[in-house]
Design an enzyme around this catalytic site. Sequence first.
Site, PDB file in Angstrom:
ATOM      1  N   VAL A 160       7.402  -1.773  -2.756  1.00 18.06           N
ATOM      2  CA  VAL A 160       7.491  -3.045  -2.034  1.00 18.06           C
ATOM      3  C   VAL A 160       6.312  -3.944  -2.379  1.00 18.06           C
ATOM      4  O   VAL A 160       6.481  -5.134  -2.692  1.00 18.06           O
ATOM      5  CB  VAL A 160       7.541  -2.807  -0.504  1.00 18.06           C
ATOM      6  CG1 VAL A 160       7.606  -4.139   0.232  1.00 18.06           C
ATOM      7  CG2 VAL A 160       8.730  -1.935  -0.124  1.00 18.06           C
ATOM      8  N   GLY A 208       2.998  -0.438  -4.314  1.00 20.61           N
ATOM      9  CA  GLY A 208       4.106   0.468  -4.620  1.00 20.61           C
ATOM     10  C   GLY A 208       5.392  -0.314  -4.818  1.00 20.61           C
ATOM     11  O   GLY A 208       5.384  -1.471  -5.246  1.00 20.61           O
ATOM     12  N   LYS A 214      18.339   8.292  13.351  1.00 20.47           N
ATOM     13  CA  LYS A 214      17.479   8.881  12.326  1.00 20.47           C
ATOM     14  C   LYS A 214      17.833  10.349  12.187  1.00 20.47           C
ATOM     15  O   LYS A 214      18.364  10.958  13.133  1.00 20.47           O
ATOM     16  CB  LYS A 214      16.016   8.745  12.753  1.00 20.47           C
ATOM     17  CG  LYS A 214      15.058   8.681  11.609  1.00 20.47           C
ATOM     18  CD  LYS A 214      14.909   7.278  11.057  1.00 20.47           C
ATOM     19  CE  LYS A 214      13.930   7.213   9.915  1.00 20.47           C
ATOM     20  NZ  LYS A 214      13.698   5.867   9.429  1.00 20.47           N
ATOM     21  N   GLY A 218      -1.713  -1.750  -1.153  1.00 22.25           N
ATOM     22  CA  GLY A 218      -0.618  -0.922  -1.662  1.00 22.25           C
ATOM     23  C   GLY A 218       0.307  -1.703  -2.576  1.00 22.25           C
ATOM     24  O   GLY A 218       0.954  -2.654  -2.149  1.00 22.25           O
TER      25      GLY A 218
HETATM   26  P1  NAD Z   1       5.400   3.431  -2.138  1.00 23.63           P
HETATM   27  O1  NAD Z   1       5.097   4.860  -1.913  1.00 23.63           O
HETATM   28  O2  NAD Z   1       6.237   3.021  -3.306  1.00 23.63           O
HETATM   29  O3  NAD Z   1       4.018   2.595  -2.262  1.00 23.63           O
HETATM   30  C1  NAD Z   1       2.907   2.805  -1.461  1.00 23.63           C
HETATM   31  C2  NAD Z   1       1.680   2.464  -2.324  1.00 23.63           C
HETATM   32  O4  NAD Z   1       0.528   2.449  -1.483  1.00 23.63           O
HETATM   33  C3  NAD Z   1       1.436   3.487  -3.438  1.00 23.63           C
HETATM   34  O5  NAD Z   1       1.302   2.796  -4.662  1.00 23.63           O
HETATM   35  C4  NAD Z   1       0.147   4.178  -2.996  1.00 23.63           C
HETATM   36  O6  NAD Z   1      -0.676   4.564  -4.097  1.00 23.63           O
HETATM   37  C5  NAD Z   1      -0.526   3.070  -2.187  1.00 23.63           C
HETATM   38  N1  NAD Z   1      -1.512   3.536  -1.206  1.00 23.63           N
HETATM   39  C6  NAD Z   1      -1.464   4.627  -0.409  1.00 23.63           C
HETATM   40  N2  NAD Z   1      -2.552   4.683   0.372  1.00 23.63           N
HETATM   41  C7  NAD Z   1      -3.304   3.597   0.066  1.00 23.63           C
HETATM   42  C8  NAD Z   1      -4.546   3.086   0.543  1.00 23.63           C
HETATM   43  N3  NAD Z   1      -5.278   3.708   1.464  1.00 23.63           N
HETATM   44  N4  NAD Z   1      -5.019   1.930   0.010  1.00 23.63           N
HETATM   45  C9  NAD Z   1      -4.323   1.289  -0.949  1.00 23.63           C
HETATM   46  N5  NAD Z   1      -3.138   1.729  -1.441  1.00 23.63           N
HETATM   47  C10 NAD Z   1      -2.645   2.865  -0.936  1.00 23.63           C
HETATM   48  O7  NAD Z   1       6.021   2.903  -0.772  1.00 23.63           O
HETATM   49  P2  NAD Z   1       6.918   1.592  -0.556  1.00 23.63           P
HETATM   50  O8  NAD Z   1       8.345   1.964  -0.658  1.00 23.63           O
HETATM   51  O9  NAD Z   1       6.371   0.470  -1.377  1.00 23.63           O
HETATM   52  O10 NAD Z   1       6.630   1.311   0.994  1.00 23.63           O
HETATM   53  C11 NAD Z   1       5.393   0.771   1.427  1.00 23.63           C
HETATM   54  C12 NAD Z   1       5.352   0.698   2.945  1.00 23.63           C
HETATM   55  O11 NAD Z   1       6.422  -0.105   3.418  1.00 23.63           O
HETATM   56  C13 NAD Z   1       5.520   2.057   3.647  1.00 23.63           C
HETATM   57  O12 NAD Z   1       4.778   2.044   4.845  1.00 23.63           O
HETATM   58  C14 NAD Z   1       7.010   2.081   3.980  1.00 23.63           C
HETATM   59  O13 NAD Z   1       7.276   2.924   5.092  1.00 23.63           O
HETATM   60  C15 NAD Z   1       7.250   0.629   4.311  1.00 23.63           C
HETATM   61  N6  NAD Z   1       8.645   0.215   4.149  1.00 23.63           N
HETATM   62  C16 NAD Z   1       9.256   0.361   2.936  1.00 23.63           C
HETATM   63  C17 NAD Z   1      10.577  -0.059   2.789  1.00 23.63           C
HETATM   64  C18 NAD Z   1      11.280   0.051   1.456  1.00 23.63           C
HETATM   65  O14 NAD Z   1      12.349  -0.572   1.305  1.00 23.63           O
HETATM   66  N7  NAD Z   1      10.734   0.767   0.488  1.00 23.63           N
HETATM   67  C19 NAD Z   1      11.268  -0.612   3.878  1.00 23.63           C
HETATM   68  C20 NAD Z   1      10.605  -0.769   5.113  1.00 23.63           C
HETATM   69  C21 NAD Z   1       9.287  -0.348   5.228  1.00 23.63           C
END
Ligand code: NAD
Length: 340
Positions: A178, A176, A78, A174
């Site tokens: 994913v 977002g 990292k 969430g």
């Molecule tokens: P993102 O920022 O696109 O989406 C996160 C979403 O969660 C946002 O829409 C935000 O408004 C919402 N959110 C935040 N706090 C909240 C709450 N208290 N209640 C409800 N919704 C809430 O992030 P992402 O890329 O979709 O990733 C989501 C999670 O998965 C993160 O923890 C990330 O570390 C993990 N992750 C992502 C990936 C990837 O490929 N993007 C890979 C492994 C792990």
Amino acid sequence: MFAMMETTRLESLHFAQDPQSGLKAIIAIHNSRLGPALGGCRYLPYPDEQSAIEDVLRLAKGMSYKAALAGLQQGGGKAVIIRPLHVDSRAALFEAFGRFIESLNGHYITAMDSGTSIADMDCIAQYTQHVTSTTAEGDPSPHTAMGVFTGIRATAMARLGGDNLEGLRVAIQGLGHVGYALAEQLHAAGAELLVSDLDGGRVQLAMEQLGAHPVAHEALLTTPCDILAPCALGGVLNAETVGQLRCSAVAGAANNQLASADIADTLQARGILYAPDYVINAGGLIYVALRHKGESLMAITAHLTQISLRLTEIYAHAQADKRSPSRVADALAERLLYGP
Ligand code: NAD
């Protein structure tokens, strides 16, 4: 410093600064037994250097475990860049970081993470080929979602006795990158969706496009459902929430869902099956690792099925040993990283 490295079993720690661009970066290589270390680069305003070091050590270790159980010939590492209060040229800073990576001769490969973007990866790529998630390689999120989807099937099979998701009630925290892609796949498979997001627009979209039922975000974790899929924040499974969950299983994308390791034992005692987060959310890592090696999309998609196979293996061990899947996953990873 060396005591901390020993506790996390870190192989090496590298520092670089470039006064001209304002770069202050740390790269941690945790374990390279299975291959060169791969892991994202964070660009955050750390309160002090010590917290940046602690963050990079903890995260690098997590990447070794994730890559090992994902069946990748890749180690864990990292990077963190301490975000300056002011920067003249963000591009110059990431170019300097690219030169730092290049100086490690391929022992560390970087990727996008909190605070960094595809554009930053493109700047790095001007100075080193040891970078993923560039414009040319694309967004890993849909692959993370695909991996979580197959993991939910394996979880339903282990906990509910069948992998048909028709009518299954899945609560997603969430929507977002994913979470929304996961919701689309679950909807296509006939699952009933209960969703929350701080962004009302995302919830509205899921209601209109996927027939999802909205849940107030403070009520999502306690909503009765078959599977709870945390896809927003870390630490959602903690001493306060774990007793209030009303689901049969937890299987979602968020990193570091357990506030502490013992929460996994409480889930186990409550009969809630927990899909270890770093196993079920490895789809993005699988994508960036294999894409970087020039693998085809078909080969990458095939590799993603290893997530459900790995989870099934973990659940079987957990059931036989009456242990939490989380403890079983850690033990399996450690055998791959340190075993004979
Ligand atoms: P993102 O920022 O696109 O989406 C996160 C979403 O969660 C946002 O829409 C935000 O408004 C919402 N959110 C935040 N706090 C909240 C709450 N208290 N209640 C409800 N919704 C809430 O992030 P992402 O890329 O979709 O990733 C989501 C999670 O998965 C993160 O923890 C990330 O570390 C993990 N992750 C992502 C990936 C990837 O490929 N993007 C890979 C492994 C792990």
